[in-house]
Design a protein around this motif. Structure first.
Motif, short mmCIF file in Angstrom:
data_model
loop_
_atom_site.label_atom_id
_atom_site.label_comp_id
_atom_site.label_asym_id
_atom_site.label_seq_id
_atom_site.Cartn_x
_atom_site.Cartn_y
_atom_site.Cartn_z
N ARG A 291 0.82 -1.20 0.00
CA ARG A 291 0.00 0.00 0.00
C ARG A 291 0.86 1.25 0.00
NH1 ARG A 291 -5.25 -1.20 3.77
NH2 ARG A 291 -3.84 -2.32 5.08
N ARG B 131 1.03 4.83 1.77
CA ARG B 131 0.45 5.38 3.00
C ARG B 131 1.05 6.75 3.32
NH1 ARG B 131 2.26 0.46 6.59
NH2 ARG B 131 2.43 2.17 8.09
N PHE C 256 -3.88 5.10 1.83
CA PHE C 256 -4.20 5.43 3.22
C PHE C 256 -3.58 6.78 3.58
CE2 PHE C 256 -2.91 5.53 7.72
CZ PHE C 256 -4.17 5.43 8.31
N LEU D 151 -8.66 9.13 9.51
CA LEU D 151 -8.04 8.04 8.78
C LEU D 151 -8.82 7.85 7.48
CD1 LEU D 151 -7.32 5.40 11.60
CD2 LEU D 151 -6.12 7.52 11.05
N ASN E 56 -9.22 5.86 4.21
CA ASN E 56 -8.88 4.60 3.54
C ASN E 56 -9.52 4.59 2.16
OD1 ASN E 56 -7.53 2.38 5.43
ND2 ASN E 56 -8.92 3.61 6.71
#
Lengths: 218, 218
Positions: A3, A5, A165, A207, A209
Protein backbone atom coordinates in the motif's frame (compact mmCIF):
# COMPACT_ATOMS: atom_id res chain seq x y z
CA UNK A 1 -0.54 -5.94 -1.36
CA UNK A 2 1.93 -3.09 -1.01
CA UNK A 3 0.00 0.00 0.00
CA UNK A 4 0.93 3.67 -0.35
CA UNK A 5 0.45 5.38 3.00
CA UNK A 6 0.62 8.93 4.31
CA UNK A 7 1.16 9.43 8.03
CA UNK A 8 1.14 12.30 10.47
CA UNK A 9 0.12 14.97 7.99
CA UNK A 10 -0.87 18.02 10.02
CA UNK A 11 -3.39 20.44 8.59
CA UNK A 12 -4.46 23.74 10.13
CA UNK A 13 -8.10 24.70 10.61
CA UNK A 14 -7.80 26.83 7.48
CA UNK A 15 -6.35 24.07 5.35
CA UNK A 16 -2.60 24.67 5.38
CA UNK A 17 -0.17 21.79 5.77
CA UNK A 18 3.15 23.65 5.61
CA UNK A 19 4.52 27.16 5.84
CA UNK A 20 5.49 29.21 2.82
CA UNK A 21 9.17 29.71 3.46
CA UNK A 22 11.60 26.83 3.93
CA UNK A 23 15.14 27.88 4.78
CA UNK A 24 18.18 26.23 6.29
CA UNK A 25 17.21 27.79 9.61
CA UNK A 26 13.52 26.92 9.38
CA UNK A 27 13.07 23.48 7.86
CA UNK A 28 9.36 23.44 8.51
CA UNK A 29 8.93 27.01 7.36
CA UNK A 30 6.85 29.57 9.21
CA UNK A 31 4.24 27.04 10.38
CA UNK A 32 5.71 25.75 13.59
CA UNK A 33 2.29 25.78 15.28
CA UNK A 34 1.23 22.93 12.99
CA UNK A 35 3.58 20.55 14.74
CA UNK A 36 3.09 21.64 18.32
CA UNK A 37 1.21 18.45 19.21
CA UNK A 38 3.51 16.10 17.33
CA UNK A 39 5.83 13.71 19.15
CA UNK A 40 8.41 12.48 16.68
CA UNK A 41 10.00 10.20 19.27
CA UNK A 42 7.34 7.54 18.75
CA UNK A 43 7.47 7.14 14.97
CA UNK A 44 9.21 3.78 15.37
CA UNK A 45 7.11 2.70 18.36
CA UNK A 46 5.51 3.85 21.58
CA UNK A 47 8.27 2.29 23.67
CA UNK A 48 11.35 4.19 24.62
CA UNK A 49 9.70 7.27 26.11
CA UNK A 50 8.74 7.89 29.70
CA UNK A 51 5.69 9.94 28.80
CA UNK A 52 2.16 8.55 28.73
CA UNK A 53 1.00 6.44 25.83
CA UNK A 54 -1.78 8.63 24.49
CA UNK A 55 -4.11 8.04 21.56
CA UNK A 56 -2.18 10.72 19.68
CA UNK A 57 1.10 8.87 20.19
CA UNK A 58 -0.48 5.51 19.32
CA UNK A 59 -1.62 6.95 16.00
CA UNK A 60 1.71 8.69 15.32
CA UNK A 61 3.46 5.36 15.89
CA UNK A 62 1.95 3.80 12.77
CA UNK A 63 4.50 5.80 10.72
CA UNK A 64 7.16 3.13 10.60
CA UNK A 65 5.04 -0.04 10.66
CA UNK A 66 5.80 -2.30 7.74
CA UNK A 67 7.26 0.47 5.59
CA UNK A 68 9.87 -0.60 3.03
CA UNK A 69 10.49 2.70 1.21
CA UNK A 70 9.55 6.38 1.25
CA UNK A 71 8.92 8.87 -1.53
CA UNK A 72 9.45 12.54 -0.68
CA UNK A 73 9.34 15.84 -2.52
CA UNK A 74 12.58 17.73 -3.01
CA UNK A 75 11.69 20.43 -0.46
CA UNK A 76 11.48 17.85 2.29
CA UNK A 77 15.09 16.89 1.57
CA UNK A 78 16.50 20.40 1.48
CA UNK A 79 15.76 24.06 0.81
CA UNK A 80 17.90 24.34 -2.34
CA UNK A 81 16.37 24.93 -5.76
CA UNK A 82 17.80 24.30 -9.22
CA UNK A 83 20.94 22.22 -9.78
CA UNK A 84 22.38 20.75 -6.59
CA UNK A 85 25.34 22.75 -5.23
CA UNK A 86 28.45 20.73 -4.41
CA UNK A 87 28.09 21.44 -0.68
CA UNK A 88 27.84 17.96 0.84
CA UNK A 89 24.17 18.45 1.81
CA UNK A 90 22.72 15.10 2.85
CA UNK A 91 19.36 16.13 4.28
CA UNK A 92 18.23 17.74 7.52
CA UNK A 93 18.71 14.69 9.67
CA UNK A 94 22.41 14.32 10.45
CA UNK A 95 24.03 10.89 10.72
CA UNK A 96 20.85 9.07 11.74
CA UNK A 97 18.04 9.85 9.34
CA UNK A 98 14.86 8.38 10.80
CA UNK A 99 13.80 6.53 7.66
CA UNK A 100 15.91 3.33 7.83
CA UNK A 101 14.77 2.37 4.30
CA UNK A 102 15.43 3.55 0.75
CA UNK A 103 14.02 7.06 0.21
CA UNK A 104 13.19 8.34 -3.28
CA UNK A 105 13.55 12.10 -3.62
CA UNK A 106 11.58 13.60 -6.51
CA UNK A 107 13.73 16.15 -8.35
CA UNK A 108 14.38 17.26 -11.91
CA UNK A 109 18.08 17.41 -11.00
CA UNK A 110 19.54 13.96 -10.56
CA UNK A 111 22.58 13.21 -8.43
CA UNK A 112 24.26 10.07 -7.02
CA UNK A 113 22.58 8.28 -4.13
CA UNK A 114 23.60 8.86 -0.51
CA UNK A 115 23.76 5.95 1.93
CA UNK A 116 23.76 5.84 5.72
CA UNK A 117 24.72 3.03 8.08
CA UNK A 118 21.22 2.76 9.59
CA UNK A 119 19.58 1.50 6.42
CA UNK A 120 18.58 4.90 5.07
CA UNK A 121 19.56 5.66 1.48
CA UNK A 122 18.49 8.63 -0.64
CA UNK A 123 17.89 8.11 -4.35
CA UNK A 124 17.22 11.13 -6.55
CA UNK A 125 14.75 10.43 -9.29
CA UNK A 126 13.12 12.51 -12.03
CA UNK A 127 9.86 10.61 -12.31
CA UNK A 128 6.13 11.13 -12.35
CA UNK A 129 4.02 9.97 -9.43
CA UNK A 130 3.08 6.59 -10.91
CA UNK A 131 6.65 5.70 -11.86
CA UNK A 132 7.90 6.80 -8.46
CA UNK A 133 5.40 4.48 -6.76
CA UNK A 134 6.44 1.59 -9.01
CA UNK A 135 10.11 2.15 -8.19
CA UNK A 136 9.47 2.50 -4.48
CA UNK A 137 7.27 -0.61 -4.33
CA UNK A 138 10.02 -2.58 -6.02
CA UNK A 139 12.53 -1.33 -3.44
CA UNK A 140 10.09 -2.03 -0.60
CA UNK A 141 10.10 -5.76 -1.30
CA UNK A 142 6.46 -6.36 -0.49
CA UNK A 143 6.23 -3.90 2.38
CA UNK A 144 4.27 -0.66 2.13
CA UNK A 145 5.46 2.65 0.69
CA UNK A 146 5.18 5.85 2.69
CA UNK A 147 4.48 9.10 0.87
CA UNK A 148 6.46 11.45 3.03
CA UNK A 149 5.37 14.86 1.81
CA UNK A 150 5.49 17.78 1.76
CA UNK A 151 1.88 18.66 1.04
CA UNK A 152 2.47 19.68 -2.59
CA UNK A 153 3.90 16.25 -3.21
CA UNK A 154 1.05 14.49 -1.38
CA UNK A 155 -1.45 16.48 -3.41
CA UNK A 156 0.06 15.18 -6.66
CA UNK A 157 -0.31 11.59 -5.49
CA UNK A 158 -3.89 12.23 -4.39
CA UNK A 159 -4.73 13.80 -7.74
CA UNK A 160 -3.29 10.73 -9.49
CA UNK A 161 -5.34 8.45 -7.19
CA UNK A 162 -2.19 6.77 -5.91
CA UNK A 163 -2.89 7.05 -2.17
CA UNK A 164 -4.30 4.04 -0.32
CA UNK A 165 -4.20 5.43 3.22
CA UNK A 166 -3.94 8.94 4.62
CA UNK A 167 -3.68 9.86 8.30
CA UNK A 168 -4.48 13.54 8.76
CA UNK A 169 -4.30 15.38 12.04
CA UNK A 170 -6.33 18.58 12.06
CA UNK A 171 -4.72 21.15 14.36
CA UNK A 172 -6.95 23.90 15.78
CA UNK A 173 -4.72 26.76 14.66
CA UNK A 174 -5.27 29.38 11.99
CA UNK A 175 -2.21 30.09 9.85
CA UNK A 176 -3.60 32.42 7.16
CA UNK A 177 -0.91 31.45 4.67
CA UNK A 178 1.19 28.48 3.57
CA UNK A 179 0.89 25.44 1.38
CA UNK A 180 -2.69 24.21 1.01
CA UNK A 181 -3.31 20.47 0.99
CA UNK A 182 -6.72 20.29 -0.65
CA UNK A 183 -6.40 22.50 -3.73
CA UNK A 184 -7.77 20.89 -6.90
CA UNK A 185 -9.11 17.90 -5.00
CA UNK A 186 -12.84 18.58 -5.07
CA UNK A 187 -14.76 15.38 -4.31
CA UNK A 188 -11.74 13.59 -2.88
CA UNK A 189 -14.00 12.10 -0.21
CA UNK A 190 -15.91 10.09 -2.84
CA UNK A 191 -12.94 7.76 -3.18
CA UNK A 192 -12.36 7.21 0.55
CA UNK A 193 -13.98 5.98 3.71
CA UNK A 194 -13.07 8.37 6.51
CA UNK A 195 -13.01 7.63 10.24
CA UNK A 196 -12.67 10.64 12.55
CA UNK A 197 -11.88 10.91 16.23
CA UNK A 198 -11.01 13.79 18.50
CA UNK A 199 -8.50 13.41 21.30
CA UNK A 200 -7.91 15.25 24.53
CA UNK A 201 -5.03 17.23 23.03
CA UNK A 202 -7.40 19.08 20.71
CA UNK A 203 -6.27 17.21 17.61
CA UNK A 204 -8.80 15.65 15.27
CA UNK A 205 -7.47 12.52 13.60
CA UNK A 206 -8.89 11.42 10.28
CA UNK A 207 -8.04 8.04 8.78
CA UNK A 208 -8.79 8.09 5.06
CA UNK A 209 -8.88 4.60 3.54
CA UNK A 210 -9.20 4.28 -0.22
CA UNK A 211 -12.34 2.32 -1.03
CA UNK A 212 -11.48 -0.80 -3.02
CA UNK A 213 -10.93 0.15 -6.64
CA UNK A 214 -13.64 -1.10 -8.92
CA UNK A 215 -16.38 -0.33 -6.41
CA UNK A 216 -16.73 3.36 -7.34
CA UNK A 217 -17.14 5.12 -10.63
CA UNK A 218 -13.66 6.65 -10.48
CA UNK B 1 12.98 2.76 31.28
CA UNK B 2 11.49 -0.68 30.68
CA UNK B 3 7.72 -0.46 31.12
CA UNK B 4 5.20 -3.16 31.89
CA UNK B 5 2.34 -2.93 29.40
CA UNK B 6 -1.02 -4.60 28.92
CA UNK B 7 -2.57 -4.52 25.45
CA UNK B 8 -5.87 -5.45 23.86
CA UNK B 9 -7.59 -6.47 27.06
CA UNK B 10 -11.29 -6.77 26.23
CA UNK B 11 -13.83 -6.22 28.97
CA UNK B 12 -17.59 -6.69 28.69
CA UNK B 13 -20.08 -4.04 29.78
CA UNK B 14 -20.59 -6.04 32.96
CA UNK B 15 -16.90 -6.29 33.74
CA UNK B 16 -15.86 -9.73 32.52
CA UNK B 17 -12.58 -10.19 30.66
CA UNK B 18 -12.68 -13.94 30.00
CA UNK B 19 -15.11 -16.82 30.04
CA UNK B 20 -15.33 -19.32 32.87
CA UNK B 21 -14.47 -22.50 31.06
CA UNK B 22 -11.22 -22.95 29.14
CA UNK B 23 -10.92 -26.26 27.31
CA UNK B 24 -8.82 -27.62 24.47
CA UNK B 25 -11.73 -26.90 22.15
CA UNK B 26 -12.48 -23.43 23.51
CA UNK B 27 -9.21 -21.63 24.28
CA UNK B 28 -10.99 -18.39 25.06
CA UNK B 29 -13.71 -20.10 27.00
CA UNK B 30 -17.37 -19.26 26.66
CA UNK B 31 -16.81 -15.57 26.01
CA UNK B 32 -16.28 -15.45 22.28
CA UNK B 33 -18.36 -12.25 21.99
CA UNK B 34 -15.59 -10.41 23.84
CA UNK B 35 -13.25 -10.77 20.88
CA UNK B 36 -15.69 -10.16 18.05
CA UNK B 37 -14.13 -6.77 17.24
CA UNK B 38 -10.53 -7.88 17.61
CA UNK B 39 -8.26 -8.21 14.59
CA UNK B 40 -5.25 -10.26 15.61
CA UNK B 41 -3.62 -9.87 12.21
CA UNK B 42 -2.31 -6.41 13.08
CA UNK B 43 -0.56 -7.12 16.37
CA UNK B 44 2.81 -6.77 14.66
CA UNK B 45 1.76 -3.83 12.50
CA UNK B 46 -1.04 -2.39 10.39
CA UNK B 47 0.63 -3.46 7.16
CA UNK B 48 -0.02 -6.79 5.54
CA UNK B 49 -3.80 -6.66 5.48
CA UNK B 50 -6.01 -5.40 2.71
CA UNK B 51 -8.67 -4.10 5.08
CA UNK B 52 -8.96 -0.46 6.12
CA UNK B 53 -6.62 0.96 8.73
CA UNK B 54 -9.12 1.86 11.42
CA UNK B 55 -8.52 3.47 14.81
CA UNK B 56 -9.28 0.08 16.39
CA UNK B 57 -6.56 -1.58 14.32
CA UNK B 58 -4.11 1.25 14.97
CA UNK B 59 -4.56 0.76 18.70
CA UNK B 60 -4.38 -3.04 18.48
CA UNK B 61 -1.08 -2.68 16.62
CA UNK B 62 0.72 -1.29 19.67
CA UNK B 63 0.86 -4.87 21.01
CA UNK B 64 4.25 -5.76 19.57
CA UNK B 65 5.97 -2.36 19.63
CA UNK B 66 9.23 -2.47 21.51
CA UNK B 67 8.31 -5.55 23.51
CA UNK B 68 11.22 -7.72 24.65
CA UNK B 69 9.41 -10.31 26.79
CA UNK B 70 5.94 -11.38 27.90
CA UNK B 71 4.61 -12.73 31.18
CA UNK B 72 1.48 -14.87 31.04
CA UNK B 73 -0.64 -16.86 33.43
CA UNK B 74 -0.69 -20.61 33.10
CA UNK B 75 -4.23 -20.71 31.73
CA UNK B 76 -3.18 -18.64 28.73
CA UNK B 77 -0.61 -21.30 27.87
CA UNK B 78 -2.92 -24.29 28.21
CA UNK B 79 -6.03 -25.69 29.88
CA UNK B 80 -4.21 -28.27 32.00
CA UNK B 81 -4.07 -28.01 35.77
CA UNK B 82 -1.70 -29.62 38.25
CA UNK B 83 1.55 -31.29 37.19
CA UNK B 84 2.21 -31.07 33.44
CA UNK B 85 1.29 -34.25 31.57
CA UNK B 86 3.96 -35.62 29.23
CA UNK B 87 1.87 -34.91 26.15
CA UNK B 88 4.10 -32.60 24.10
CA UNK B 89 1.79 -29.62 24.67
CA UNK B 90 3.58 -26.47 23.54
CA UNK B 91 0.81 -23.89 23.71
CA UNK B 92 -2.19 -23.09 21.53
CA UNK B 93 -0.25 -21.47 18.73
CA UNK B 94 1.33 -24.20 16.60
CA UNK B 95 4.75 -23.73 15.02
CA UNK B 96 4.59 -19.93 14.86
CA UNK B 97 3.63 -18.51 18.24
CA UNK B 98 2.99 -14.78 17.74
CA UNK B 99 5.24 -13.63 20.57
CA UNK B 100 8.73 -13.73 18.97
CA UNK B 101 10.33 -13.05 22.37
CA UNK B 102 10.92 -14.96 25.61
CA UNK B 103 7.61 -15.67 27.38
CA UNK B 104 7.47 -16.37 31.11
CA UNK B 105 4.62 -18.67 32.09
CA UNK B 106 3.61 -18.42 35.76
CA UNK B 107 3.08 -21.88 37.20
CA UNK B 108 3.73 -23.75 40.41
CA UNK B 109 4.81 -26.73 38.29
CA UNK B 110 8.12 -26.09 36.60
CA UNK B 111 9.25 -27.77 33.40
CA UNK B 112 12.03 -27.27 30.85
CA UNK B 113 11.76 -24.34 28.45
CA UNK B 114 10.37 -24.72 24.92
CA UNK B 115 11.97 -22.84 22.04
CA UNK B 116 10.69 -21.99 18.57
CA UNK B 117 12.56 -20.85 15.48
CA UNK B 118 10.76 -17.49 15.31
CA UNK B 119 12.28 -16.15 18.51
CA UNK B 120 9.53 -17.34 20.83
CA UNK B 121 10.61 -19.31 23.90
CA UNK B 122 8.47 -20.37 26.85
CA UNK B 123 10.01 -20.39 30.33
CA UNK B 124 8.03 -21.85 33.21
CA UNK B 125 8.58 -20.02 36.46
CA UNK B 126 7.19 -20.30 39.94
CA UNK B 127 7.51 -16.67 40.99
CA UNK B 128 5.54 -13.85 42.50
CA UNK B 129 4.55 -10.86 40.36
CA UNK B 130 7.52 -8.68 41.30
CA UNK B 131 10.09 -11.40 40.68
CA UNK B 132 8.46 -12.28 37.38
CA UNK B 133 8.72 -8.66 36.24
CA UNK B 134 12.37 -8.52 37.27
CA UNK B 135 13.15 -11.69 35.32
CA UNK B 136 11.23 -10.55 32.27
CA UNK B 137 12.84 -7.11 32.26
CA UNK B 138 16.24 -8.75 32.37
CA UNK B 139 15.33 -10.93 29.39
CA UNK B 140 13.84 -7.94 27.55
CA UNK B 141 17.20 -6.21 27.35
CA UNK B 142 15.90 -2.69 27.83
CA UNK B 143 12.71 -3.14 25.85
CA UNK B 144 9.28 -3.21 27.48
CA UNK B 145 7.55 -6.19 29.09
CA UNK B 146 4.05 -7.17 28.06
CA UNK B 147 1.71 -8.63 30.66
CA UNK B 148 -0.23 -11.01 28.47
CA UNK B 149 -3.07 -12.11 30.73
CA UNK B 150 -5.44 -13.69 31.34
CA UNK B 151 -7.40 -11.31 33.52
CA UNK B 152 -6.67 -13.09 36.81
CA UNK B 153 -2.99 -12.66 36.12
CA UNK B 154 -3.39 -9.00 35.11
CA UNK B 155 -5.35 -8.36 38.30
CA UNK B 156 -2.45 -9.64 40.40
CA UNK B 157 -0.03 -7.26 38.71
CA UNK B 158 -2.47 -4.37 39.14
CA UNK B 159 -2.90 -5.18 42.82
CA UNK B 160 0.89 -5.19 43.22
CA UNK B 161 1.10 -1.83 41.38
CA UNK B 162 3.34 -3.32 38.72
CA UNK B 163 1.46 -2.09 35.66
CA UNK B 164 2.69 1.01 33.83
CA UNK B 165 0.30 0.97 30.90
CA UNK B 166 -3.04 -0.74 30.29
CA UNK B 167 -5.03 -0.65 27.07
CA UNK B 168 -8.60 -1.74 27.73
CA UNK B 169 -11.26 -2.14 25.08
CA UNK B 170 -14.77 -2.09 26.50
CA UNK B 171 -17.07 -4.24 24.39
CA UNK B 172 -20.81 -3.49 24.50
CA UNK B 173 -21.85 -7.03 25.33
CA UNK B 174 -23.30 -8.49 28.51
CA UNK B 175 -21.84 -11.85 29.49
CA UNK B 176 -23.36 -12.46 32.91
CA UNK B 177 -20.52 -14.74 34.00
CA UNK B 178 -16.80 -15.20 33.61
CA UNK B 179 -13.57 -13.84 35.04
CA UNK B 180 -13.90 -10.33 36.41
CA UNK B 181 -11.05 -7.91 35.84
CA UNK B 182 -11.70 -5.33 38.52
CA UNK B 183 -12.30 -7.38 41.68
CA UNK B 184 -10.37 -6.10 44.70
CA UNK B 185 -9.12 -3.06 42.82
CA UNK B 186 -11.22 -0.31 44.42
CA UNK B 187 -9.63 3.09 43.73
CA UNK B 188 -7.41 1.78 40.94
CA UNK B 189 -8.08 4.99 39.01
CA UNK B 190 -6.24 7.05 41.64
CA UNK B 191 -2.93 5.71 40.36
CA UNK B 192 -3.61 6.28 36.68
CA UNK B 193 -4.42 8.93 34.13
CA UNK B 194 -7.07 7.56 31.78
CA UNK B 195 -7.77 8.67 28.23
CA UNK B 196 -10.98 7.37 26.65
CA UNK B 197 -12.22 7.34 23.08
CA UNK B 198 -15.08 5.65 21.34
CA UNK B 199 -14.75 4.35 17.80
CA UNK B 200 -17.21 3.60 15.04
CA UNK B 201 -17.11 -0.14 15.79
CA UNK B 202 -18.78 0.40 19.15
CA UNK B 203 -15.62 -0.24 21.14
CA UNK B 204 -14.53 2.15 23.86
CA UNK B 205 -10.77 2.28 24.21
CA UNK B 206 -9.23 3.33 27.49
CA UNK B 207 -5.50 4.03 27.82
CA UNK B 208 -4.51 3.82 31.47
CA UNK B 209 -1.09 5.36 32.12
CA UNK B 210 0.40 4.98 35.58
CA UNK B 211 1.05 8.45 37.02
CA UNK B 212 4.73 8.90 37.84
CA UNK B 213 5.48 7.18 41.10
CA UNK B 214 6.20 9.57 43.92
CA UNK B 215 3.50 11.98 42.83
CA UNK B 216 0.65 10.16 44.55
CA UNK B 217 0.18 8.92 48.07
CA UNK B 218 0.36 5.28 47.04
Amino acid sequence: MSRTRVHNLFVSSDGYAAGNRVTFDAPIGDARALFSKFDGRVIHGINGIDDPVTVDRALFSMWGQGIGAEIMGRRKFGPQTGPWPDDGWAGWWGDEPPFRTPVFVLTHHRRPPIEFDNGTSFHFIDANAQDAVTMAQHAAGGLDVRLGGGPSSIRQFLQADLVDFLHLAIVPVVLGAGVRLFDDLVGLEDRFTVETIGTTSGLTHQLWNRTPRGTTGI
